[in-house]
Design a protein around this motif. Structure first.
Motif, short mmCIF file in Angstrom:
data_model
loop_
_atom_site.label_atom_id
_atom_site.label_comp_id
_atom_site.label_asym_id
_atom_site.label_seq_id
_atom_site.Cartn_x
_atom_site.Cartn_y
_atom_site.Cartn_z
N LEU A 70 -61.85 39.09 -26.74
CA LEU A 70 -62.37 39.08 -25.37
C LEU A 70 -61.24 39.05 -24.35
N THR A 71 -60.29 38.19 -24.58
CA THR A 71 -59.17 38.03 -23.64
C THR A 71 -58.31 39.29 -23.59
N GLN A 72 -57.99 39.85 -24.74
CA GLN A 72 -57.15 41.05 -24.75
C GLN A 72 -57.86 42.24 -24.12
N GLY A 73 -59.16 42.36 -24.34
CA GLY A 73 -59.92 43.43 -23.69
C GLY A 73 -59.94 43.27 -22.18
N ALA A 74 -60.11 42.05 -21.73
CA ALA A 74 -60.13 41.79 -20.29
C ALA A 74 -58.76 42.06 -19.66
#
Length: 119
Positions: A70-74
């Motif tokens: 989630l964090t890397q996608g964001a």
């Protein structure tokens, strides 16, 4: 050696979750949320990718990896599209995992007979 490191790191992550439930008397839902948020925080600090490089599957299989995704996608979409990318990036990266979980859960519900809640 790779298998041993994967086992140790994955085991530590799972042991933390088990301790949260047993010692902290947390529900599985709260434990799941804490581990996802912890994975997001560690990823945001830039520490999760080195953990993946070290332990491989021991770091990518536990639920903390979902927070990392989630964090890397964001982050990657925010660099391209600004604040709008923060929301769209999280869904773009994780949509295949969520979709497959729904599809396979549905198939399992059709194949196996639910026993319902036991009192």
């Amino acid at each position: 050696m790779d298998f041993i490191l994967a086992f140790i790191v994955g085991g530590i992550i799972c042991a933390i979750g088990q301790l949260l439930m047993d010692v902290g008397k947390m529900t599985p839902g709260k434990t799941l949320s804490i581990l996802v948020v912890a994975g997001s925080i560690v990823s945001g600090l830039g520490w999760y990718q080195p953990l993946i490089d070290l332990a491989g599957g021991g770091a990518t299989i536990p639920i903390t990896s979902f927070g990392h995704s989630l964090t890397q996608g964001a982050i990657s979409e925010a660099e391209k599209h600004g604040w709008v990318g923060v929301l769209t990036g999280m869904f773009e990266v994780t949509s295949s995992g969520i979709s497959s979980a729904i599809v396979f859960g549905f198939i399992a519900a059709l194949v196996f007979k639910s026993k319902g809640k036991v009192n």
